[in-house]
Design a protein around this motif. Structure first.
Motif, mmCIF file in Angstrom:
data_model
loop_
_atom_site.group_PDB
_atom_site.id
_atom_site.type_symbol
_atom_site.label_atom_id
_atom_site.label_comp_id
_atom_site.label_asym_id
_atom_site.label_seq_id
_atom_site.Cartn_x
_atom_site.Cartn_y
_atom_site.Cartn_z
ATOM 1 N N PRO A 75 50.599 25.139 46.579
ATOM 2 C CA PRO A 75 50.416 25.684 45.234
ATOM 3 C C PRO A 75 51.677 26.373 44.749
ATOM 4 C CG PRO A 75 49.513 27.213 46.835
ATOM 5 C CD PRO A 75 49.992 26.009 47.612
ATOM 6 N N SER A 76 51.772 26.543 43.435
ATOM 7 C CA SER A 76 52.882 27.299 42.845
ATOM 8 C C SER A 76 52.313 28.479 42.088
ATOM 9 C CB SER A 76 53.682 26.414 41.885
ATOM 10 O OG SER A 76 54.577 27.205 41.121
ATOM 11 N N PRO A 77 52.909 29.668 42.250
ATOM 12 C CA PRO A 77 52.403 30.829 41.515
ATOM 13 C C PRO A 77 52.894 30.884 40.075
ATOM 14 C CG PRO A 77 54.257 31.476 42.863
ATOM 15 C CD PRO A 77 54.010 30.016 43.166
ATOM 16 N N GLU A 78 53.724 29.919 39.676
ATOM 17 C CA GLU A 78 54.398 30.035 38.389
ATOM 18 C C GLU A 78 53.418 30.072 37.218
ATOM 19 O OE1 GLU A 78 57.986 27.895 35.817
ATOM 20 O OE2 GLU A 78 57.509 27.228 37.852
ATOM 21 N N THR A 79 53.611 31.014 36.328
ATOM 22 C CA THR A 79 52.821 31.153 35.104
ATOM 23 C C THR A 79 53.738 30.869 33.921
ATOM 24 O OG1 THR A 79 51.411 32.822 36.119
ATOM 25 C CG2 THR A 79 51.403 32.711 33.721
ATOM 26 N N ARG A 80 53.459 29.817 33.173
ATOM 27 C CA ARG A 80 54.385 29.404 32.107
ATOM 28 C C ARG A 80 54.064 30.056 30.769
ATOM 29 N NH1 ARG A 80 57.700 25.511 33.838
ATOM 30 N NH2 ARG A 80 57.117 24.343 35.698
ATOM 31 N N GLU A 81 52.785 30.093 30.387
ATOM 32 C CA GLU A 81 52.451 30.615 29.066
ATOM 33 C C GLU A 81 52.373 32.137 29.079
ATOM 34 O OE1 GLU A 81 48.492 30.772 31.069
ATOM 35 O OE2 GLU A 81 50.322 29.560 31.172
ATOM 36 N N SER A 82 52.767 32.760 27.960
ATOM 37 C CA SER A 82 52.708 34.221 27.852
ATOM 38 C C SER A 82 51.427 34.625 27.138
ATOM 39 C CB SER A 82 53.917 34.742 27.066
ATOM 40 O OG SER A 82 53.800 36.132 26.862
ATOM 41 N N ARG B 210 43.979 37.249 33.083
ATOM 42 C CA ARG B 210 45.112 37.668 32.253
ATOM 43 C C ARG B 210 45.005 37.062 30.861
ATOM 44 N NH1 ARG B 210 49.525 34.433 31.818
ATOM 45 N NH2 ARG B 210 51.544 35.299 31.158
ATOM 46 N N ARG B 211 44.590 35.798 30.785
ATOM 47 C CA ARG B 211 44.412 35.154 29.471
ATOM 48 C C ARG B 211 43.340 35.859 28.653
ATOM 49 N NH1 ARG B 211 45.779 30.205 32.201
ATOM 50 N NH2 ARG B 211 43.651 29.951 32.970
ATOM 51 N N ILE C 154 51.792 49.024 31.001
ATOM 52 C CA ILE C 154 51.278 47.665 31.189
ATOM 53 C C ILE C 154 50.355 47.368 30.009
ATOM 54 C CG2 ILE C 154 50.169 46.028 32.742
ATOM 55 C CD1 ILE C 154 50.577 47.981 35.023
ATOM 56 N N ARG C 155 50.612 46.267 29.328
ATOM 57 C CA ARG C 155 49.842 45.909 28.148
ATOM 58 C C ARG C 155 48.742 44.911 28.489
ATOM 59 N NH1 ARG C 155 55.028 46.890 27.497
ATOM 60 N NH2 ARG C 155 55.710 48.212 25.779
ATOM 61 N N LYS C 156 47.770 44.790 27.610
ATOM 62 C CA LYS C 156 46.709 43.804 27.808
ATOM 63 C C LYS C 156 47.341 42.409 27.915
ATOM 64 C CE LYS C 156 42.946 46.253 25.438
ATOM 65 N NZ LYS C 156 41.928 46.185 24.362
ATOM 66 N N GLY C 157 46.871 41.654 28.895
ATOM 67 C CA GLY C 157 47.385 40.300 29.091
ATOM 68 C C GLY C 157 48.711 40.239 29.812
ATOM 69 N N GLU C 158 49.143 41.353 30.394
ATOM 70 C CA GLU C 158 50.456 41.408 31.041
ATOM 71 C C GLU C 158 50.320 41.653 32.539
ATOM 72 O OE1 GLU C 158 54.735 43.759 30.519
ATOM 73 O OE2 GLU C 158 52.895 44.733 29.860
ATOM 74 N N VAL C 159 51.150 40.967 33.314
ATOM 75 C CA VAL C 159 51.289 41.243 34.738
ATOM 76 C C VAL C 159 52.633 41.931 34.942
ATOM 77 C CG1 VAL C 159 51.457 40.288 37.069
ATOM 78 C CG2 VAL C 159 49.888 39.253 35.414
ATOM 79 N N LEU D 235 55.668 37.217 43.336
ATOM 80 C CA LEU D 235 56.004 38.291 42.405
ATOM 81 C C LEU D 235 56.726 37.743 41.178
ATOM 82 C CD1 LEU D 235 55.535 41.363 42.566
ATOM 83 C CD2 LEU D 235 57.836 41.591 43.485
ATOM 84 N N ILE D 236 57.708 36.878 41.407
ATOM 85 C CA ILE D 236 58.469 36.294 40.295
ATOM 86 C C ILE D 236 57.601 35.319 39.500
ATOM 87 C CG2 ILE D 236 60.402 34.761 39.753
ATOM 88 C CD1 ILE D 236 61.852 36.011 42.210
ATOM 89 N N GLY D 237 56.796 34.520 40.201
ATOM 90 C CA GLY D 237 56.010 33.491 39.534
ATOM 91 C C GLY D 237 54.888 34.026 38.677
ATOM 92 N N LEU D 238 54.229 35.111 39.094
ATOM 93 C CA LEU D 238 53.073 35.631 38.367
ATOM 94 C C LEU D 238 53.426 36.668 37.307
ATOM 95 C CD1 LEU D 238 50.268 36.140 41.064
ATOM 96 C CD2 LEU D 238 50.440 34.337 39.354
ATOM 97 N N SER D 239 54.561 37.359 37.481
ATOM 98 C CA SER D 239 54.849 38.529 36.639
ATOM 99 C C SER D 239 55.413 38.143 35.275
ATOM 100 C CB SER D 239 55.844 39.459 37.348
ATOM 101 O OG SER D 239 55.300 39.967 38.542
#
Length: 532
Positions: free
Chosen positions: A255-262, A465-466, A297-302, A481-485
């Motif tokens: 798996p990849s932790p990467e999150t593309r959409e903000s 998060r969405r 930390i804002r709503k929808g933010e990691v 940490l880098i992929g999810l944040s």
């Protein structure tokens, strides 16, 4: 780095090419589950032998058998060519087998010296000679251990080093490491692996259990794959890839932790301002373990916090949870000042908590799963109705969590201790996410879980998060940490010292920043929070 010499009287293991450990037909049954079935493994002397498999595959049970903590129902164990029966860890230690467990076996209220010498008093006593030997081994392996430190004051990484020192102190020649890199930054992992390579050249044998398949391929000489309690493959690292290993383990790709959409909004969920926390150190001096911490930390933010263990991350989490009383500063959740509220009220206000040490802060190991589902949410549905506990509601919801989060268990009446570490973690995450928190504090959420479970945990965090969940993420897995944040901040000696862009930072650069070295793609964290 030079290896420390083994205690006198221990046989040498310097003959290359022989067999250090041979397991044949190992079978172990527990009520309702077969943990190991007809397992065969041969571990060559002077090698690093990796053992991989999904959560609940039987790896830890197998190693507990080799360490004398469990007795096999069937099968034989041979160490250095001699068939043996191991009735206790003392038997294993006498045969030169030592184990560093994924969940450490240390007495919190003892010093490092007392923990290391406990049960091994005949080797070097408990005084000056023992202290000198501890320092000799610590220096030889670069462990940085302080003999007089109280274990309860140590972070997870330091506890691991104490466990490794305990094993070396007893003269182990075959060393079992269960998830040894879970708490290390990349530079520390590289140093550990360099040390393992040097040690194996001296004849030491290492059995290495890990879910990080890239690491396994980089350090192992041989790899055994276990699935559903039995051996399914033995492979050479040069002949396989992480993708192929993952498919052998769980039938799926890495798996990849990467999150593309903000999904970050402009609505603050958690605001910490001027947070300061002091403690008395070993010299009786008062020092700041949290120094003027400010973050939003804002709503929808990691928001990811990067830092080597022991730099204040645990204290930050405990202050936000209400487990520690700060010396100054304010904590605001969804517009409400919670600085002086008790932990239970903060939980009821919408804070979910995945602790860094699931055994100490997340579970009652001797309680059944449905009782563990209640922990931290005693006053909330479905655990409570009209001010009274509702065991039937808790049981029904535990069944749902077990199904939805793929918790491998024969039933909800078994104790939490009977589950593998990864399945314990899935139970905790299912419990916390079931209450639809506003803020999730996730400390090492995928520590000790397999690639399949990682995917599920990451997907749960992304989905929440969405829907507006704010997440404070602390992890030693820098790819995670880098992929999810959405936002990354570096913590060093109790201060937030730099900001990093997850889109451009590399794990190596982040690791350098965590150790206090300069790195690219970083900005010094100075000025008011709103200016950053």
């Amino acid at each position: 780095m030079k290896a420390a010499s083994a205690p006198q009287g221990k046989p040498s293991a310097d003959v290359p090419g022989g067999v250090a450990v041979e397991l044949r037909g190992i079978t172990k049954r527990f009520p309702g589950v077969v943990a190991n079935h007809d397992i065969d493994i041969t571990v060559r002397r002077g090698t690093v032998h990796a053992l991989v498999g999904e959560n609940g595959a039987g790896k830890s049970t197998l190693m507990k058998i080799l360490y004398g903590m469990q007795r096999p129902d069937e099968g034989t164990i041979a160490i250095d060519g001699e068939t043996v029966e191991l009735h206790s860890p003392a038997d294993a230690i006498s045969r030169g087998v030592g184990m560093v467990h994924q969940h450490f076996m240390l007495a919190d209220n003892f010093t490092v010296l007392e923990n290391v010498t406990l049960g091994a008093e005949k080797l070097y006593g408990i005084g000056a000679k023992a202290r000198a030997k501890i320092m000799e081994i610590s220096d030889a392996y670069g462990l940085g251990v302080r003999p007089d430190a109280l274990v309860e004051d140590l972070g997870v990484a330091d506890r691991q080093r104490v466990e490794i020192l305990k094993v070396l102190y007893r003269g182990a020649r075959t060393l079992i490491l269960d998830e040894p890199t879970a708490v290390l930054v990349p530079q520390e992992v590289d140093a550990l692996f360099d040390n393992l390579r040097e040690l194996k050249s001296e004849g030491l044998t290492v059995i290495f259990i890990s879910h990080k398949l890239g690491e396994v391929l980089s350090v192992a000489d041989d790899i055994t794959v276990i699935r559903r309690g039995t051996t399914v493959a033995s492979v050479e690292p040069s002949q396989t890839t992480p993708k192929q290993l993952a498919e052998l383990m769980v039938g799926s790709e890495l798996p990849s932790p990467e999150t593309r959409e903000s999904t970050v909004t402009d609505i603050p969920m958690l605001t910490v301002d001027g947070l300061t926390l002091c403690a008395v150190d070993a010299d009786g001096m008062r020092r700041a373990v949290l120094d003027d911490i400010a973050l939003t930390i804002r709503k929808g933010e990691v928001l990811g916090i990067a830092g080597v263990e022991g730099n204040g991350q645990a204290e930050l989490v405990e202050a936000i949870m209400g487990m520690r009383t700060p010396d100054g500063g304010t904590i605001t959740l969804d517009g409400r000042d919670i600085s002086k509220l008790p932990t239970r009220t903060r939980r009821e206000d919408g804070i979910g908590y995945i602790p860094e040490d699931r055994h100490r802060h997340g579970l009652l190991l001797e309680a059944p799963l449905w009782e563990n589902r209640i922990l931290g949410h005693v006053t909330e549905a479905p655990n409570s109705r009209r001010g009274l506990l509702d065991p039937s509601g808790a049981r029904r919801d535990t069944e749902r969590i077990v199904a939805e989060y793929d918790v491998r268990t024969p039933g909800i009446e078994v104790t939490a201790a009977s589950l593998s570490g990864g399945n314990q973690q899935k139970l905790i995450i299912g419990r916390e996410m079931s209450h639809h928190p506003k803020l999730l504090i996730a400390a090492h959420p995928t520590r000790g879980v397999d690639v399949g479970a990682q995917t599920q945990i990451w997907d749960q965090i992304r989905e929440a998060r969405r829907e507006g969940l704010a997440v404070l993420l602390i992890s030693a897995d820098l790819d995670e940490l880098i992929g999810l944040s959405d936002t990354l901040r570096v913590m060093y000696r109790g201060r937030l010292v730099a900001d990093a862009d997850p889109a451009t930072i590399t794990p190596e650069e982040l690791g350098s920043a965590m150790t206090g070295a300069a790195a690219g793609h970083l900005e010094t964290a100075e000025g008011p929070e709103e200016d950053r």
